[in-house]
Design a protein around this motif. Sequence first.
Motif, mmCIF file in Angstrom:
data_model
loop_
_atom_site.group_PDB
_atom_site.id
_atom_site.type_symbol
_atom_site.label_atom_id
_atom_site.label_comp_id
_atom_site.label_asym_id
_atom_site.label_seq_id
_atom_site.Cartn_x
_atom_site.Cartn_y
_atom_site.Cartn_z
ATOM 1 N N ASN A 1 0.833 -1.196 0.000
ATOM 2 C CA ASN A 1 0.000 0.000 0.000
ATOM 3 C C ASN A 1 0.875 1.256 0.000
ATOM 4 O OD1 ASN A 1 -2.246 -1.564 0.136
ATOM 5 N ND2 ASN A 1 -2.979 -0.763 2.085
ATOM 6 N N HIS A 2 0.530 2.194 -0.865
ATOM 7 C CA HIS A 2 1.198 3.489 -0.887
ATOM 8 C C HIS A 2 0.130 4.573 -0.826
ATOM 9 C CE1 HIS A 2 5.170 1.919 -2.078
ATOM 10 N NE2 HIS A 2 4.511 1.081 -2.846
ATOM 11 N N GLY A 3 0.582 5.777 -0.501
ATOM 12 C CA GLY A 3 -0.324 6.913 -0.553
ATOM 13 C C GLY A 3 -0.170 7.634 -1.874
ATOM 14 N N ASN B 1 -6.413 12.629 -2.433
ATOM 15 C CA ASN B 1 -5.747 11.895 -1.354
ATOM 16 C C ASN B 1 -6.182 10.437 -1.437
ATOM 17 O OD1 ASN B 1 -4.343 11.217 0.878
ATOM 18 N ND2 ASN B 1 -5.358 12.655 2.255
ATOM 19 N N THR C 1 -5.308 6.108 -1.752
ATOM 20 C CA THR C 1 -4.397 5.047 -1.355
ATOM 21 C C THR C 1 -4.190 4.160 -2.579
ATOM 22 O OG1 THR C 1 -5.352 5.116 0.845
ATOM 23 C CG2 THR C 1 -3.955 3.244 0.331
ATOM 24 N N CYS D 1 3.807 10.191 -1.230
ATOM 25 C CA CYS D 1 3.312 8.964 -0.614
ATOM 26 C C CYS D 1 3.104 9.225 0.865
ATOM 27 C CB CYS D 1 4.320 7.833 -0.818
ATOM 28 S SG CYS D 1 3.821 6.307 -0.007
ATOM 29 N N HIS D 2 1.892 8.995 1.351
ATOM 30 C CA HIS D 2 1.606 9.283 2.756
ATOM 31 C C HIS D 2 1.303 8.017 3.542
ATOM 32 C CE1 HIS D 2 -2.541 8.524 1.829
ATOM 33 N NE2 HIS D 2 -2.471 9.370 0.846
ATOM 34 N N GLU D 3 1.710 6.883 2.981
ATOM 35 C CA GLU D 3 1.464 5.608 3.653
ATOM 36 C C GLU D 3 2.839 4.993 3.859
ATOM 37 O OE1 GLU D 3 -2.060 4.640 3.710
ATOM 38 O OE2 GLU D 3 -1.294 3.277 5.249
ATOM 39 N N TYR D 4 3.236 4.746 5.099
ATOM 40 C CA TYR D 4 4.600 4.254 5.320
ATOM 41 C C TYR D 4 4.813 2.938 4.569
ATOM 42 C CZ TYR D 4 8.983 2.860 7.171
ATOM 43 O OH TYR D 4 10.293 2.468 7.256
ATOM 44 N N CYS D 5 5.850 2.898 3.734
ATOM 45 C CA CYS D 5 6.016 1.748 2.848
ATOM 46 C C CYS D 5 7.443 1.219 2.827
ATOM 47 C CB CYS D 5 5.574 2.122 1.436
ATOM 48 S SG CYS D 5 6.413 3.581 0.799
ATOM 49 N N HIS E 1 10.376 5.366 1.891
ATOM 50 C CA HIS E 1 9.079 6.063 1.927
ATOM 51 C C HIS E 1 9.200 7.575 1.820
ATOM 52 C CE1 HIS E 1 5.236 7.551 3.373
ATOM 53 N NE2 HIS E 1 5.851 8.117 4.376
#
Length: 277
Positions: A96-98, A107, A109, A132-136, A140
Amino acid sequence: MASRTIIPLEKKIFAAALLFCIAMLGFIGFAALRFGITVPGCVTDVKPFHESSLTKKAENHYELHAVAKMWTFDPARIDIPTGTTLDIFVTSIDVNHGFHIDGTNVNLTAVPGAINYARVQFNRQGDYHILCHEYCGVGHHAMYALLHVSDQVKEAKLESESKTSEAAIPVATVLPPVQLDQKLVEQGQKLFNEKGCLACHSTSGIKMLGPTFKGLYGSKVTLSDGSVVVADDGYIAESIRQPQKKIVKGYENIPMPPLPINDDEIKALTELIKSAR
Ligand code: CUA
């Protein structure tokens, strides 16, 4: 406890269900063999799930398919004319990424195996960062793309992520060859992985978010202010300790985070860089 007996009606229902099942399988087999109808394959194998694209739908209206992956976006850059309506479809090929476009309310996912959608109209000129706002993972913080909106742009276009570019590899000319300490090189390689350098730098010449280490040691490096320096031990140590001090031309937009590191670790990393000449 009394044992349960099967009444004749139940038997009939079972028989009918079995018959339906056989008939249905028969129909599927018949459709496949007689008409060549096949069951759809895995949806993630189709193009929009692993390749970016930009399609013109109408004047000033485009459809963008973006793919997120560790730790880049494809496309890495999109240029669109002012006033463009953009239909954005986002997916991911790994985790999953933002997908946030700074300055807009987009915004999303980016989810592997699924596509998320947003429409946005760009009426204001400028550079919009896609973040990217999803820790990946370790890269990241450096995962970003650029959306450039301008009156100057007549037709929208995109640039996929940078590919191996021979021109990006500096030519070592200045410093003489060095004797390598293999143990130190191995240590450097370990640090390179552990400290997350690999998220933005390659040792193979592939252009990533930061300059490649291939051919770097001993080469002449052009900085963002136009000045030229030699990539010697001092320059490399300084660049690791104070990444912002000398920014290499072409990498102005991507600040490297400073990392906690000691002298021995810098020596090992420098040795690794030397080994990538
Ligand atoms: Cu991709 Cu965080």
